[in-house]
Enzyme design. Structure first.
Site: not given
Ligand code: BGP
Length: 488
Positions: A170, A388
């Site tokens: 990202e 993800e």
């Molecule tokens: C994405 C990231 C992850 C994870 C996920 C959930 O943007 O790649 O590492 O953190 O988001 O985000 P959050 O923990 O802010 O809910």
């Protein structure tokens, strides 16, 4: 497009789950590891929820065998994890830390022993602090050389064991949060610096892929991008144009560079007119063109909706006092101004009246997932790997000691159903990694925003025993994997 019957997922489809080093490992200074920019940033008062940090996280560094055993009992086919650069090179460059390398090789061996495909992310945000201090991090081209050395060490050691490699996680999110909204390191609010650093990261991505071709000829490599489709608020041609601008600014700005080796014309020109376009040196564009990925990793949580921007162009400084939605990584907008591109007023973010939101205000949009997969596949013609997707929620342990996370099952079920429709539409998909396998540290939201199939018994303030408890969704995903999504 309508289908009588949905097609099956490919036989060798990689049903997986994902994580990132800083969010799970802990052991922040063990066995020769150097500090990263996140080790420092989380200690700045007010930056993270209740001051949480990854010093201990969920102690995966010491419990990886237990975690992988749970993966194998679930029947997981792939596990995406990231390597902490400063475990391998404590100063970011130079001397290699043998113990750090051993850890990841042991992890990979353990996965392979259980027939779980390792998917290795090279960079999930934790730049070695030494590089930030010495060179100003990604703002200097010196860091490209350091990244190349880091890649070379990993390709050399793990290139024969790991097939799937992710370069940057990202890039759109960590550059915007880090250089524009000061909600990630290096804690800056400067769009000129953002676009300069982003360009240097593009070059590092290209160098990493070029080197990969030489050192890991049989492997597959690509970036993981945080993709959000953009809807126009109405059918008004002005809103439609605004949504095209937003797609250009939020998505193509990165994906065109990865896949076509060039920046999208309209956004580049807008940035140039504002004096914030990146500096392109001779040879840069040639390099970018030489590094087409094998696949695109797609992280999908939600997209956004935009309208024509009626707000006057403002300087970034005048917007810095405003609150912004740190939980909204793709359309990071100041709440009041609601403008994604204040200095380049190409569109204005809006609420979507058709969508519900999670407890953290993220829209829930399974159909948007299908839209996303189709858009990216149509535009770039590369196999996709969902790296993800998942739901952050406050899970509760019942008196019986179970976690009945039906809402997560429902969320994942709907998204996987839309993914199956995308496959039936003709999208080529390698696999799907849910975020996340165990509960873990949310960068800015502590431990109560849980994503895992496996509950980890700890809170913000109390590490407890960190007992692992499979949730209801764990058993649900196990069944889904067993029949390859046939009965979804
Ligand atoms: C994405 C990231 C992850 C994870 C996920 C959930 O943007 O790649 O590492 O953190 O988001 O985000 P959050 O923990 O802010 O809910």
């Amino acid at each position: 497009m309508y289908h009588d019957k949905l097609e099956a997922f490919p036989e060798d489809f990689l049903w997986g789950a994902a994580s990132a080093a800083y969010q799970i490992e802990g052991a922040f200074d063990a066995d020769g590891k150097g500090p990263s920019i996140w080790d420092e940033f989380t200690k700045i008062p007010g930056k993270t929820f209740e001051g949480t940090n990854g010093d201990v996280a969920i102690d995966h560094y010491n419990r990886y065998k237990e975690d992988i055993r749970l993966m194998s009992e679930m029947g997981l086919k792939a596990y995406r994890f990231s390597v902490s650069w400063s475990r391998i090179l404590p100063d970011g460059e130079g001397k290699v830390n043998k113990e750090g390398l051993d850890f990841y090789e042991n992890l990979v061996d353990e996965l392979i022993a259980y027939n779980i495909e390792p998917v290795l992310t090279l960079y999930h945000w934790d730049l070695p602090l030494a590089l930030q201090e010495k060179y100003k991090g990604w703002e200097s081209r010196e860091v490209i050389q350091a990244f190349k050395q880091y890649c070379q060490v990993l390709y050399g050691r793990l290139g024969k064991k790991v097939t799937y490699w992710v370069t940057f996680n990202e890039q759109n999110v960590f550059t915007s949060m880090g250089y524009r909204w000061a909600s990630h390191p290096p804690n800056a609010t400067d769009t000129k610096r953002l676009f300069e650093a982003n360009h240097i990261i593009n070059l590092a991505n290209a160098e990493a892929i070029k080197l990969f071709r030489k050192m890991v000829p049989k492997g597959k490599i690509g970036p993981s991008f945080g993709y959000g489709p953009v809807y126009p608020l109405s059918a008004s041609p002005d809103d439609v144009l605004a949504s095209e601008n937003a797609t250009d600014f939020n998505n193509s700005w990165w994906l065109d560079v990865y896949c076509k080796g060039k920046y999208p014309t309209f956004t580049f020109k807008q940035l140039e007119r504002k004096g914030i376009a990146p500096t392109i040196e001779s040879g840069d564009l040639e390099l970018l063109k030489q590094a087409k990925p094998d696949f695109l990793g797609i992280n999908y949580y939600h997209g956004g909706t935009v309208a024509q921007n009626k707000i006057e162009s403002k300087s970034i400084e005048s917007l810095n006092d405003k609150n912004f939605s740190a939980t909204d990584p793709y359309l990071m907008q100041p709440k009041e101004e609601q403008s994604q591109s204040p200095e380049v007023p190409m569109f204005q973010s809006s609420e979507n009246p058709y969508l519900n939101k999670t407890e953290w205000g993220w829209e829930i949009d399974p159909v948007g997932f299908r839209v996303a997969l189709r858009e990216v596949y149509a535009r770039y013609d590369l196999p996709l790997f969902v790296t993800e997707n998942g739901l952050g929620a406050k899970d509760m342990v019942t008196d019986e000691g179970t976690i009945e996370d039906d809402y997560r099952i429902d969320y994942l079920n709907q998204h996987i159903m839309e993914m199956k429709k995308a496959v039936t539409d003709g999208v080529e998909l390698i696999g799907y990694c849910a975020w996340s396998f165990t509960d873990l540290l949310s960068w800015l939201n502590g431990y109560k925003k849980r994503y895992g199939f496996v509950y980890v018994d700890r809170t913000e303030q109390d590490e407890k025993e960190m007992r692992r408890i499979p949730k209801k969704s764990y058993h649900w995903y196990k069944e889904l994997i067993a029949d390859n999504g046939e009965n979804i």
